[in-house]
Design an enzyme around this catalytic site. Structure first.
Site, PDB file in Angstrom:
ATOM      1  CE1 TYR A 169      -3.193   2.919   0.599  1.00  0.00           C
ATOM      2  CE2 TYR A 169      -3.481   2.202   2.865  1.00  0.00           C
ATOM      3  CZ  TYR A 169      -3.792   3.059   1.838  1.00  0.00           C
ATOM      4  OH  TYR A 169      -4.724   4.049   2.050  1.00  0.00           O
ATOM      5  CE1 TYR A 174      -2.186   6.628   6.508  1.00  0.00           C
ATOM      6  CE2 TYR A 174      -3.244   5.500   4.678  1.00  0.00           C
ATOM      7  CZ  TYR A 174      -3.330   6.238   5.848  1.00  0.00           C
ATOM      8  OH  TYR A 174      -4.564   6.593   6.361  1.00  0.00           O
ATOM      9  NE  ARG A 222      -6.150   1.939  -2.883  1.00  0.00           N
ATOM     10  CZ  ARG A 222      -7.195   2.344  -2.177  1.00  0.00           C
ATOM     11  NH1 ARG A 222      -7.133   2.391  -0.875  1.00  0.00           N
ATOM     12  NH2 ARG A 222      -8.328   2.676  -2.769  1.00  0.00           N
ATOM     13  CB  CYS A 346     -23.376  13.466   0.956  1.00  0.00           C
ATOM     14  SG  CYS A 346     -23.632  11.804   1.648  1.00  0.00           S
TER      15      CYS A 346
HETATM   16 FE1  SF4 Z   1     -22.935   9.716   0.731  1.00  0.00          FE
HETATM   17 FE2  SF4 Z   1     -23.426   7.090   0.955  1.00  0.00          FE
HETATM   18 FE3  SF4 Z   1     -22.212   8.042  -1.193  1.00  0.00          FE
HETATM   19 FE4  SF4 Z   1     -20.938   7.967   1.135  1.00  0.00          FE
HETATM   20  S1  SF4 Z   1     -21.640   6.231  -0.042  1.00  0.00           S
HETATM   21  S2  SF4 Z   1     -20.937   9.623  -0.316  1.00  0.00           S
HETATM   22  S3  SF4 Z   1     -22.627   8.437   2.530  1.00  0.00           S
HETATM   23  S4  SF4 Z   1     -24.298   8.483  -0.522  1.00  0.00           S
END
Ligand code: SF4
Ligand code: ADP
Length: 676
Positions: A169, A174, A222, A346
């Site tokens: 990784y 890191y 990675r 989000c």
């Molecule tokens: Fe939002 Fe869920 Fe997408 Fe994460 S996985 S960005 S919490 S919608």
């Protein structure tokens, strides 16, 4: 019906000695659970495999106590107990025919070591990455030799635990990346200087890992192909090309992404579009014949196909899209693309990790609850009674509740005052950068449309009399919340005396703010997305905006969603005036007065209008009217109507109510305890 256009997504792909059953690859992502929750972690990864991800990876897994991230949710492979614990995860993934991958990790000076109290390590001596007042020592040759042994031992343990793919990784700041990057590697021996020298440790790690697993596991590398620090660090068209060329055929798989500070890899939708990493990673396949996986919040099968067809990637990598919909691959395989619960970008899932709590997701209320509450994203218990329900309010909570109750077989009526469903989403998704949030509504509205036992009544503002007259067996109020106008917020615990002015607004009535209000003061004591996004919107509409907050930074809680730095930069780029660390304390004539939270010095800020983004109150008047008029225990509140919060909590609240409706009460969630 399966669309043959997507057939390529379901081809098998060889990764070293292993064969992936398809091209869907759940790349490593934090779950906030780590070694403290092996059963919950195993259940989460098992669900991903059940949903069709051909490869399912764990989160970061420490190879040695000198890399400890406590209290955050990391795994460890330090001893035989860890092997036993992690074998549950490998088994859970194998049960559905997928390959299990494990991301072996050493954080170097980016670890915390709060738990183990081991000294920190780094290539050249470095101040600890986070705020702790400690420094990492520069590794000498014996440290490097030991470090290589730790990686080898962990790789052996990973194999014993049953993993198919073992990671080296070198991403996300890191230790191996710290050796690769000239920013942090200032060594003058054979591990520093030229790209070849800086790559030496990673090359040795790959060779050691191959040797440790004796060719029985695949070895993945990675690599962060761009740190987004410009030429000071690794860039995709600079050092990264040389690194990939130099190691080209050595790993069995390349897992490539961007890294660096400020959450570049998992950028929120506010700051990135689907496929945003393509320009950075597209060179990799030109330099290796080994399969390449990359990410980019892919939710559209056409976009996925385009990545494969144009030779950008061999595997469609996903963290967030697999969190929002663990069954995304299966839905494509069954020709149900329209049922994909698309990630909205989000980053509430990132917030869980940054808060050191188990993962949660706005779109998928079952995420993180697979073991704890025994929730499955696609299955729900049939109803226990023939009760009909009336859900009042078609925001996130009401929509989710109606859908989940409908899936259980109840006769559901959903009444919404407005002509459009969505509640708060209608306003929030109009703010700059937040348009994808409307997917929370779109998915649920679409799925509700498929169920004949759910009737939707838009433009139906319900009074208490209407509700009583409706005659449903159970009434669920999802009538949302309203922004406060009294100054009470996260910091301001008491009301502030505000003049009776028609120039004080909240996000709820912002559309009434006249264009003639040249200078606007926005007071943010909410600290999440709406305050700064509204500021941006007002600025883009041509207002001069002063953003005031009691916190020392803009939108302080968005540090959790990895967005804070981006948000503050954007407001500054828009020439928004910032007044930080000041709280609203009153009015001086027509001007709001703010007091410095440290010095108590006051200042007035002149403006034509004041916008308050502070706390919220539940819209629960109907509830209080109905209690007593309806039979006992036949009216309930969910979402913001119960306790205003962010959208993820509203969806969760609606889902939980539906799951628990008519079931025997169980207040306690399962927790993992140390074995006696
Ligand atoms: Fe939002 Fe869920 Fe997408 Fe994460 S996985 S960005 S919490 S919608
Ligand atoms: P939540 O986040 O809890 O779902 P929202 O504020 O997003 O809350 O949604 C609440 C929804 O309830 C809004 O769409 C609003 O129009 C609707 N609503 C509020 N009061 C009534 C009512 N009396 N009758 C029908 N719908 C209502």
């Amino acid at each position: 019906m399966f669309n043959p256009r997507y057939a390529r997504l379901f081809e098998t792909v060889k990764i070293g000695p292993k064969t992936a059953p398809n091209r869907f690859y759940q790349t490593p992502h934090a779950s906030g659970m780590g070694w403290r929750a092996p059963k919950a972690s195993a259940a989460l990864r098992g669900i991903k495999a059940e949903g069709g991800w051909g490869v399912v990876a764990t989160e970061y897994c420490s190879i040695h106590p000198s890399s400890d991230d406590f209290p955050f949710g990391y795994l460890s492979l330090w001893d035989e107990d860890d092997v036993r614990a992690l074998s549950h995860t490998a088994d859970a993934i194998h049960r559905h025919g997928s390959l299990a991958a494990i991301e072996l990790w050493h954080g170097g000076y980016h670890a915390n070591n709060r738990l183990t109290r081991e000294p920190l390590l780094s290539p050249s001596g470095q101040r600890a990455k986070f705020i702790q007042p400690m420094s990492a020592r520069a590794m000498d040759k014996s440290d490097i030799a030991e470090f290589r042994r730790w990686q080898s031992k962990a790789a052996v343990r990973a194999k014993q635990a049953g993993f198919d793919i073992v990671y080296v990784y070198a991403g996300h700041d890191y230790l191996p990346l710290q050796f690769l990057s000239r920013r942090t590697n200032r060594r003058s021996d054979e591990y520093g200087g030229s790209v070849e020298n800086r790559t030496r440790l990673v090359r040795e790690m790959i060779e050691d890992t191959h040797e440790a697993v004796k060719g029985e596991c695949a070895v993945a590398l990675r690599l962060a192909v761009d740190e987004l620090h410009g030429p000071r660090g690794i860039t995709h068209d600079g050092d990264a090309s040389d690194i990939v060329a130099c190691l080209a055929e050595l790993p069995d798989l390349w897992d490539v992404n961007v890294a660096g500070a400020l959450g570049n890899d998992s950028k929120s939708a506010r700051f990135s579009d689907e496929g945003f990493q393509e320009d950075y990673v597209s060179f990799v396949k030109k330099l290796t014949t080994k399969p390449v996986v990359g990410v980019g919040r892919f939710t559209s099968p056409d976009m996925m196909m385009s990545q494969l067809r144009r030779g950008i990637l061999d595997f469609v990598g996903a963290a967030r899209p697999s969190i929002a919909d663990p069954f995304l691959p299966q839905k494509i395989r069954e020709g149900r693309e329209d049922e994909i619960r698309e990630c909205i970008g989000c980053n509430i899932c990132r917030a869980a990790n940054n808060e050191a709590v188990p993962i949660r997701c706005t779109q998928n209320p079952t995420m993180g609850e697979e073991w704890r509450r025994q929730w499955h994203p696609e299955k729900i218990a049939p109803k226990r009674s023939d009760k009909s329900v009336l859900v009042v309010g078609g925001g996130p909570a009401g929509l989710e509740c109606a859908l989940a109750l409908g899936r259980r077989g109840h006769k559901v009526s959903l009444a919404e005052a407005e002509c459009e469903l969505g509640g708060r989403l209608l306003a929030e998704a109009r703010l700059p950068g937040l348009s994808s949030w409307i997917r929370v509504r779109d998915y649920r509205q679409h799925m509700i449309g498929k169920l004949s036992n759910i009737d939707v009544y838009p433009e139906s503002r319900m009074t208490a009399d209407d509700i009583v007259g409706f005659g449903a067996d159970h009434v669920i109020l999802a009538t949302g919340g309203s922004w406060r106008r009294d100054g009470i917020g996260g910091f301001g615990e008491e009301p502030v005396e505000l003049p009776a002015s028609d120039m004080v607004f909240t996000p709820g009535d912002i559309d009434h703010l006249p264009r003639a209000a040249k200078s606007v003061i926005l007071y943010d004591d909410d600290h999440y997305a709406v305050g700064s996004a509204l500021t941006e919107m007002l600025r883009l509409r041509g207002h001069d905006v002063t953003y005031v907050t009691p916190m020392p930074v803009v939108s302080s809680w968005t540090q959790m969603t990895d967005e804070q730095g981006f948000i503050q930069s954007r407001l500054m780029a828009l020439d928004v005036r910032l007044l930080l660390s000041h709280r609203l304390t009153g009015y001086e004539g027509k001007a709001p007065q703010f007091t410095c939270v440290y010095s108590s010095r006051m200042q007035s800020v002149a403006g034509d209008a004041l916008v308050l983004v502070t706390g919220k109150v539940p819209n629960d008047a109907l509830y209080h009217e109905l209690v007593g008029r309806l039979p006992a225990n036949s009216v309930s509140r969910i979402g913001d109507c119960l306790a205003p919060s962010h959208i993820a909590d509203a969806v969760f609240s609606g889902h939980r109510f539906a799951r628990e409706f008519g079931e025997p009460p169980s207040a306690i969630i399962r927790r993992e305890r140390p074995e006696p």
